[in-house]
Design a protein around this motif. Structure first.
Motif, PDB file in Angstrom:
ATOM      1  N   VAL A 199     -32.969  18.480 -19.347  1.00 26.99           N
ATOM      2  CA  VAL A 199     -31.595  18.226 -19.781  1.00 26.99           C
ATOM      3  C   VAL A 199     -31.330  18.977 -21.085  1.00 26.99           C
ATOM      4  CG1 VAL A 199     -29.958  16.453 -20.513  1.00 26.99           C
ATOM      5  CG2 VAL A 199     -31.625  15.950 -18.725  1.00 26.99           C
TER       6      VAL A 199
ATOM      7  N   ALA B 191     -38.897   8.014 -25.447  1.00 22.81           N
ATOM      8  CA  ALA B 191     -38.606   7.911 -24.015  1.00 22.81           C
ATOM      9  C   ALA B 191     -37.522   8.907 -23.623  1.00 22.81           C
ATOM     10  CB  ALA B 191     -38.163   6.483 -23.674  1.00 22.81           C
ATOM     11  N   LEU B 192     -36.518   9.041 -24.474  1.00 24.53           N
ATOM     12  CA  LEU B 192     -35.458   9.997 -24.171  1.00 24.53           C
ATOM     13  C   LEU B 192     -35.985  11.418 -24.104  1.00 24.53           C
ATOM     14  CD1 LEU B 192     -32.176  10.479 -24.163  1.00 24.53           C
ATOM     15  CD2 LEU B 192     -32.745  11.489 -26.359  1.00 24.53           C
TER      16      LEU B 192
ATOM     17  N   ALA C 123     -38.065  11.969 -20.955  1.00 23.50           N
ATOM     18  CA  ALA C 123     -37.217  12.073 -19.767  1.00 23.50           C
ATOM     19  C   ALA C 123     -36.423  13.375 -19.775  1.00 23.50           C
ATOM     20  CB  ALA C 123     -36.271  10.879 -19.698  1.00 23.50           C
ATOM     21  N   ALA C 124     -35.896  13.732 -20.926  1.00 20.68           N
ATOM     22  CA  ALA C 124     -35.100  14.951 -21.023  1.00 20.68           C
ATOM     23  C   ALA C 124     -35.961  16.180 -20.749  1.00 20.68           C
ATOM     24  CB  ALA C 124     -34.448  15.047 -22.403  1.00 20.68           C
TER      25      ALA C 124
ATOM     26  N   GLU D 114     -36.557  16.356 -16.996  1.00 21.91           N
ATOM     27  CA  GLU D 114     -35.352  16.707 -16.244  1.00 21.91           C
ATOM     28  C   GLU D 114     -34.756  18.024 -16.719  1.00 21.91           C
ATOM     29  OE1 GLU D 114     -33.973  14.264 -13.997  1.00 21.91           O
ATOM     30  OE2 GLU D 114     -35.923  13.315 -14.289  1.00 21.91           O
TER      31      GLU D 114
ATOM     32  N   ILE E  86     -28.264  16.109 -26.289  1.00 20.40           N
ATOM     33  CA  ILE E  86     -29.665  15.891 -25.939  1.00 20.40           C
ATOM     34  C   ILE E  86     -30.445  17.181 -26.173  1.00 20.40           C
ATOM     35  CG2 ILE E  86     -31.250  15.440 -24.019  1.00 20.40           C
ATOM     36  CD1 ILE E  86     -29.211  13.488 -22.891  1.00 20.40           C
TER      37      ILE E  86
END
Lengths: 121, 121
Positions: free
Chosen positions: A104, A94-95, A98-99, A102, A27
């Motif tokens: 990530v 979306a990934l 979100a990443a 967060e 990611i």
DNA sequence: TTCGTTGTTCGTCGAATATCGAACAAGCTA
DNA sequence: TAGCTTGTTCGATATTCGACGAACAACGAA
């Protein structure tokens, strides 16, 4: 360095792409490539051995998430954003959102001083 | 039947959710639950042993993708759509759309004659 | 040709995953 | 109480994954 395999856009597998995008390090790589710029392999920094980094880049490539171009002994990597959006609309966006929220995959970053325009000096 | 653990909304892990959604059978389960209706465990049909189905439902539950409610000896499952959308906006929607287009997880279906309104007769 | 650079591949390890059947536990039901 | 139903858990396997160092291959440079 054998010729890498890249699945065609129509061959992308949703479960395989999801699996490729389920590792924090991968990611992180996608986040680094998210601006669409081509990056040199050597620019990529991650807290793992280079063989491990090679493995993760291979997983992304085999799943069709990234494309690798070879030039001499060097490799350049890009995110196949357009292909992915065509097959799985909104998924990568979306990934990434979100990443980002967060944080990530923050262990992955670009080598200081590296510039997308300087990838091929 | 031990009390199942459900992560709080704030505890959802993006890599864990992505991993949970990277298996065709689990994607199929999510598709079946996508209409938001609560489904009985016994309604769910998948081409695996029931212990395997139990395992997959546990993976989804542990990742926070689904919620399991127990009533007597029966279990009812729902998709935590709202929680997921709150943390990872658009992710489940994009997955469902892609999975629908690719017909991923089509081996999972509801028992014929099962109706959401008939889940608790 | 001989190095040095750059990634890939190999061999290996431990951990995690997917799958099954069998055994089990909890709650109805007769 | 004795059974029945319903999921979960327990081993047991087989497979895959992530990680590392070492060896290797390809290419450019000296």
């Amino acid at each position: 360095m054998r010729r890498a395999h890249h699945p065609a856009t129509g061959e992308l597998s949703l479960p395989e792409v999801m699996a490729a995008l389920s590792d924090p390090l991968r990611i992180g790589l996608v986040r680094v490539l998210a601006d669409g710029a081509e990056r040199g392999w050597g620019e990529l920094r991650a807290p793992v051995a280079k063989s491990t980094l090679s493995h993760h880049l291979r997983v992304l490539r085999d799943a069709g998430v990234t494309r690798t171009r070879q030039e001499g002994t060097r490799c350049f990597v890009t995110l196949r954003r357009q292909d992915l959006d065509e097959r799985f609309p909104g998924l990568v966006g979306a990934l990434l959102e979100a990443a980002g929220a967060e944080n990530v995959g923050s262990g992955v970053y670009l080598a200081p001083g590296a510039d997308s325009t300087a990838a091929c000096p």
